[in-house]
Structures are given as C-alpha cells and as structure tokens.
Write a protein that holds these residues in place. Sequence first.
Motif, PDB file in Angstrom:
ATOM      1  N   GLY A 356       0.780  -1.227   0.000  1.00 30.61           N
ATOM      2  CA  GLY A 356       0.000   0.000   0.000  1.00 30.61           C
ATOM      3  C   GLY A 356       0.812   1.278   0.000  1.00 30.61           C
ATOM      4  O   GLY A 356       0.246   2.377   0.004  1.00 30.61           O
ATOM      5  N   THR A 357       2.137   1.152   0.016  1.00 32.36           N
ATOM      6  CA  THR A 357       3.004   2.332  -0.031  1.00 32.36           C
ATOM      7  C   THR A 357       3.627   2.439  -1.420  1.00 32.36           C
ATOM      8  O   THR A 357       4.098   1.452  -1.980  1.00 32.36           O
ATOM      9  CB  THR A 357       4.104   2.252   1.032  1.00 32.36           C
ATOM     10  N   ALA A 374       2.732  13.443  -5.698  1.00 29.02           N
ATOM     11  CA  ALA A 374       2.283  12.083  -6.004  1.00 29.02           C
ATOM     12  C   ALA A 374       1.187  11.649  -5.030  1.00 29.02           C
ATOM     13  O   ALA A 374       0.206  11.003  -5.430  1.00 29.02           O
ATOM     14  CB  ALA A 374       3.461  11.116  -5.952  1.00 29.02           C
ATOM     15  N   ALA A 375       1.345  11.983  -3.763  1.00 26.43           N
ATOM     16  CA  ALA A 375       0.317  11.649  -2.783  1.00 26.43           C
ATOM     17  C   ALA A 375      -1.007  12.303  -3.148  1.00 26.43           C
ATOM     18  O   ALA A 375      -2.076  11.671  -3.086  1.00 26.43           O
ATOM     19  CB  ALA A 375       0.767  12.082  -1.388  1.00 26.43           C
ATOM     20  N   ASP A 383       2.516  10.109   4.041  1.00 28.05           N
ATOM     21  CA  ASP A 383       3.458   9.134   4.592  1.00 28.05           C
ATOM     22  C   ASP A 383       3.407   7.779   3.891  1.00 28.05           C
ATOM     23  O   ASP A 383       4.161   6.865   4.233  1.00 28.05           O
ATOM     24  CB  ASP A 383       3.237   8.957   6.093  1.00 28.05           C
ATOM     25  N   ARG A 384       2.527   7.644   2.887  1.00 28.68           N
ATOM     26  CA  ARG A 384       2.456   6.408   2.105  1.00 28.68           C
ATOM     27  C   ARG A 384       3.139   6.563   0.743  1.00 28.68           C
ATOM     28  O   ARG A 384       2.977   5.712  -0.136  1.00 28.68           O
ATOM     29  CB  ARG A 384       0.999   5.969   1.903  1.00 28.68           C
ATOM     30  N   SER A 634      12.696  11.354   0.504  1.00 30.35           N
ATOM     31  CA  SER A 634      11.589  12.237   0.854  1.00 30.35           C
ATOM     32  C   SER A 634      11.094  12.046   2.271  1.00 30.35           C
ATOM     33  O   SER A 634      10.454  12.948   2.829  1.00 30.35           O
ATOM     34  CB  SER A 634      10.421  12.033  -0.120  1.00 30.35           C
ATOM     35  N   ASP A 635      11.368  10.890   2.875  1.00 25.16           N
ATOM     36  CA  ASP A 635      10.887  10.666   4.234  1.00 25.16           C
ATOM     37  C   ASP A 635      11.845  11.197   5.296  1.00 25.16           C
ATOM     38  O   ASP A 635      11.658  10.947   6.490  1.00 25.16           O
ATOM     39  CB  ASP A 635      10.597   9.176   4.469  1.00 25.16           C
TER      40      ASP A 635
END
Length: 854
Positions: A356-357, A374-375, A383-384, A634-635
């Motif tokens: 799911g990420t 993109a999110a 956060d995914r 990115s995280d």
Amino acid sequence: MEFEVNGVQRTVDVDDDPTAVDVVRDRLGLTGTKLVCAGGVCGACTIQVDGEPRVSCLTPAAVLAGRRVTTVEGLAGHPVGRAFAGEDALQCGYCTPGFVVEAAAFFERWRAEHGRTRPGREQIADALAGHLCRCGAYEGIFSAVAAACAGDYDRAPTGAQAQAVPRAEAPEKADGSARYTTDLRPEGLLEGVIIRSPHAHAHVRSLEAGDLPLVPLLPPDGVVRYVGQPVAAVAAPDRAAARAAAARVMIDYEVLPAALDAGRARTGEGPLVYEDKAARKRAPGSGETPQLVPARWRGNLRGPSAMNKRPATAVRRITEARSRNPERVVEAVFTTAAQTHTPLEPHACLAQWVDGTLHLDVSTQSVKHTAELAAERFGLPVDRVVARAVHVGGGFGCKMGLTSDVVAAVELARLHGAPVRVVLDRDEELTDGGYRPGTTIRLAMAADAAGDLSALAMDADTDGGVSVGGTVAALARFMYGKAPRRLRDFDTLTHRPPGAPFRGPGGPTMCWALEQAVDEMAHRLGQDPIALRRRWDGNLKRHALYDRAASLPVWAGARGGTGRFRRGVGVAAANWLYFLDPVTEVELTVEDGVVVARCAVQDMGTGSRTVLRRAVAEGLGLPEDRVRAEVGHSDSVHGPTSGGSRTTPSIVPAALDAAARLREALGGGDVAARLAAAHGVRVTGKRPRDRRGYVSPFPLGGIAIGRGFTGSVQVAEVEVDTRLGRIRPLRVWSGIAAGRIHEERLARSQCEGAVVQGVGYALYEERRTDPVTGRVLTENLEDYRIPGIGDTPEITVHFHQEGFDHVPGGGVGLGEIATLPTAACLANAVHDATGWRPYDLPIRPDRLLEGLGT
C-alpha cells in the motif's frame, strides 16, 4: 559468444543482435557505462576494446567476441579516476565514467610517449573531443587529466588525504559505482514506454488496445496540443517488447487545425490553443511561477503582465528623446532561440507499490515535493509515498514536479502489480523534456544630458509553445537605478511542446537585450562600458566587481584589427534575487560513533551532499570522516527543491543550527570524545530567520525572497574568424558577489559550468521545429549541439564575499547568477572585434557573415 570483461571471462547470448551497451549494462549489470545519445555523439557509453576506446551504443555486441573489454568498473583505482575525484572534474557525474575510460586510454598513450609530463589544453581537448558534459565541468577535467599524466595521482591517497576529496561522492561517480534511477533493475522489472501524439492538435476519440493493459495519459478534455504529447503508456519485460506493444495500440485521432506560426498567433490569427478558461488553468508553466501574476488572454496572446515603474514617464521621455536627442536613444529588436535543458540522464522514474506504499526512484530536483504531489495525485496519505533521488544526472530546471515519466510509471506499476521503470529516450527528452523558450524583445533606452539612464522600455514576447509564464522584461526592474521604465511580458501560445524553467528563468534572455543596449549606449556617449555600468549601478557589491574587471589586463589590451582573425573584449553585468526555503530542517543522529546528517534535499551535481556534510562537521568541530550526509529521501526532514539557487542558503543555516543543538545535547565540550557513548541521540535543526526578515511575508511554493541581490560581472575575450564566421571564446573572467562561499571548489565548478552553458546559449544551441507539422527537428545530440570540451574558454572565477551578513552562514546561492551575463558578454565582445552587433541569438556563422557583408 565469449569475451573477457574487466579480466573475467563472460558468455552472453547475442542471437537478438544487441549493441555492446545493451550487453554491458543490462545483461552484465555494469551500469557505469551510460546510454545517453544512442548516436555516438556524447561519449558516455565509452568502453575499451583491446585497450582502444569505442562508443558501445554503436558497437554490435558480436564484435566483442574473443576480445578484451574494459569498462569504468575495471579501471577502479586508476590514476585518472583518482584525479577526477581529487580535482573535482565532475558535477552530476553521469558523463564521468565515459570521460574516465577515454582519458585512461589517453593517459597510457601519453605516458608511453612523454613520460610524467603535463599535456596542454589542446592535446586534452583533442583526445576528449567525442565527449559531452552538460554540467560544463570541463575546467576540472582539463586539470584532472593533466595532473594524472604528470604523476600527481600515481599513488592512492591514504588517511586524511583520502577524505579530502572536494566532493563527497566523487569516488563513486568516477569509478561507476554511483547508481542513478536509470541503473536500477529490481526483480520482476517491467519497462514502460509512453505513446505520444504524432499530431500538433487533435482530439482523441478512442484508444483501443485489445487485451493489452494500457494507461491513458490524456488531459480531461481529451485534446492533444503538440507533437510528442503523452497519450498513453504500456509496459513489457523489456523496451523492445514495450515498443512493439505500443505499436499495436490503435488511436483514433480527430485531427484539428494547429497554430504553429508565432507571428500569426500574436495577431490573433489561427485556431486557439486553449479554448476556454478551464483549459487555460491547466497550461504548464515555463517559469518558476507560471501564472502568479494575472494577465489578460486575447486568443493565443496572454499579457501583458507588467513590472512597471512610472511607465507613462518612461514612454514620454523616450518619445521626447527620439526627436530631440536621437544620439542618446538606443532602440532595437532582439531575438533568442529556444535552449533545451538536455540533462544527460533523461527523465526517469522507477515505481513500485509495496504493502500500500508507493515507492519512487526518480531523477528529480524536488524529491520532497514530488512525493507530496504524487500523494495528492494518487489519493494517498503523504506518509504512504516515499521518493528517492540518491544520484541525479543533471536537471537545470526541467526535473521539478510530477513529470509524465512519474505519472506513467506509477499508473503502470499499479496496473501490473510489478515494478515499472519509465526512461525517456533522447528524442523524447529533446522533444518533451523542457526548454528555455525563445523570445522577441523590443527595447528602447534613453540617456539624459548628464549621461545617466533616463528611461527604459522593454516588451518581451515569450514563445513557449503551450506553456505560459514567461518572465523576461520584469527582471529589468532591478538593474541600473530607479529610472522610470515600462516593462511588459507577453506569452504567445502555439501548438508546440511546453517550455520549462531553465537556470535563471528569463535572466540570460533579459541580459541578452539589456546588456547589449547598455553597451551600445556607452559607445554612443563615448564612455568606457565598465565605467558607465558602474555609474548607473548603485549596488556596492557589483561596484567591487566593476573595479576588479576594469583592472584586468585584457580590458586594456589590444583588440579589433583588419585581418581575417579579429579579437574583441566585452563586458556584461547581472543581478539575481536571493531565494531560500525558510522551513528547511536538518536532522542529526549519532550512529556507531558517526554523526549522520539527513535532509530531504537532492544532489544533482551542485554539491548539496558535500555542503551539508561539511557544514555539520564545521559546526561540531569534527573531522569529515566522523560525519555522513544522506540526501535524496523524501521521508527525511523537510529539504528544499534544487531550483532558484535556494539550496545552499537553506541547508547550511539549518545544518549549523542542528550542530549547535547536538553539541548542547551532548553536554558541550569535545564532541568527538562523546560520540562513542551517544548512540541514538537525535536532534533536528531549523533554518533560523534572516536578520530583518524576508521581502516576501510568507513562502510560496517552498520559496521565499530574501533581502539583497546577488551580482555578476563578466569580461570575455573572443577571436572572430571573419572568413568562416566562427567565434572562438578565448577567456572569460567571471566575478560573482554572493556572500560567503561555503565550498569554494564546488562553487567554482558551478560558476565555470554556468559560463559553458552561456557559451552554448550564445553560439550553438537552437531548438528547431518543423513549421508545417510542429515536430521538433533537433531531436538528437548531433542536430542539437551543446558545447564540448574544445569549445571551452579559459575561465577565471573571482568571488566577492561581502554583503550578506544578515543571512545565517553569510552566503546565498550562485548557480543562476553565474550564467546570466555570459551570452551578452560574448555578444559585446563580438561587436568590439568587428563593429557588428548581433541581435539574434545564437550568433551563427551565417548571421555573422551576413552582418559583416561577406
């Protein structure tokens, strides 16, 4: 087929007749060999076959049977590779392996014939003439090859010397181990290709793919507006199969009339590019802020958007001067051609969904922003989505945002339930990868009786295809005092591909006109061109640069002449806004006695990884081997986009703040002695606010405007061949005022590369389209020429490091200001040599000969 690769016997099936680069990269996994042009022009795919360099993109793999092949990986530890790292002969590094392989062969020949002596620039340029570096790191390459041949790098560095390379990741880039998006091949990978429109204007009635999985990429209205616009995408186990699948897709187009003539579009003739307000809102932007300033639409003409200062007074003064003192009025029409970004690593994205990420490996200048977009696009929590850009092979402005390669890869990965990679071919990159739009600039300038600037008027018409947001004339608001001026920007819309922001958007274009007009005014007034600029320009930082430029021996030297070869010297100046990302953060974590610095910034060759590492080391008083910088994720905590010259002035203050916080968390004193017992300690530093704050009250799109302007003054010497129309830049002196220089070697390389790109803009680069079909004609690196190492003048960079004391860290960005005046500077040098002024860019041989009447 059997052959030896880097000393190991290998067996490869070549029944499908692959090229050598296909075998080396895809089948043997030796990804240091890069595929860029696929036409034998750029040299990035160079390998050695029995010791002789060959471009592997044109070499059939079958030719390698029984031969001895050496790739860059087989040259690890070679003096040339060490020299490239030690002399900082690279930026993004994508072209570096090819240079190293070629230079290693030259090294062996040179040593055999000349021993440990230094070859000259001409000999090195001749040997490396088949290689291109879009970053323009040629000065470092000259130094590296000469130093290697002289024996400076015969011994491998050890200890502190090994840690002292100017660029942290340079050894990886020089030995081919640095992995870019185009090099990644996870298990089960599918290759995606984008199906593009063959028509400049059409409505897509239907897409028929049978049982073939297909992803549509059309805008909501189903209308394509340029040749090369993405229509759909398909994927298959390899590119050949994907292309074959794409060829089977049936697309029913209703072909519509197209607006392809910019002149007719300006007058309101021809079909509309955008039929209604909703379509106009979707227009892509060719500048940093595409539609920030509202402007009126009249058919295919948008504008004006204005940055005026007492415009009525400016027009009145120019009108009066025309009749009363025409000798003090300069009027001209200047044009510029479109300049294509041409990063050697094309747009590329590898997408895969895991539990799911969404995971993205993407060649981007904005890893954090890409993940956020993109999110939003795919309906996911932020956060995914995890985006990575560990190494980026150049960008120059065209790799910001959610580009079509990212959208296609994500949708195909979701459709197939497998990792999908989309990499643009070179013709796709040159067609739909972005470009600095062409312009037509109408300028009028008047001086008063005292020789001061009285008024300025500039109308700039930007020809960016289907894109809008050209900002050229507006930038003239900030140069040469407070004289009244009317500055208007227009966009002319046509059914051609969209432009994109390109290193100092609008700046080199504006300087092309303004700085030639100032030069012409100096001649009209009988004044020294540097002295006139200094008098008109109230910026003290640039005053220091003018004084330095005026003292150069070349400025007072002999010029002109009457023979075939004539020499000239020109000057040009520029300024640029100071941008920053005020919410940048840097996280420091102690891990096994090493401080790891993390920030969601990326390094596309500008050196942000090295700048971050050394800022932390300096702040903590640690040797560099006790600090590791991790960028491109990115995280991590928030980092800036690499655009708008905002990266260094954003991350350095945050890094210093983080260092101060870590020092405090460790109890002060000797940080190095406390690290062993501090495993897991973590702090986050924030960018402190500038003293006196910012010009803009809040950031917009991750960018704020700081107080103060950077400055640049350049002096160029050229040799003009009046028989063949060729212009050879001999020397360029580049003076830069951007405050404290945090990493001088890296900054110098950036400024040298900026000059090289300015040389390309001035003399060679010209994106052309078919006037009948709208197809891009300069779709390969043979027809679209960028400067090579032999086109590089001797470049001297001088830094004036005062004037930004209000900025934490004391320095601001310089990647854009360093390229703004180059084209105009060269044009003024050509005028100095010949008496003919070039109004159309590039200054092609045919234009020069026509201007000279030969």
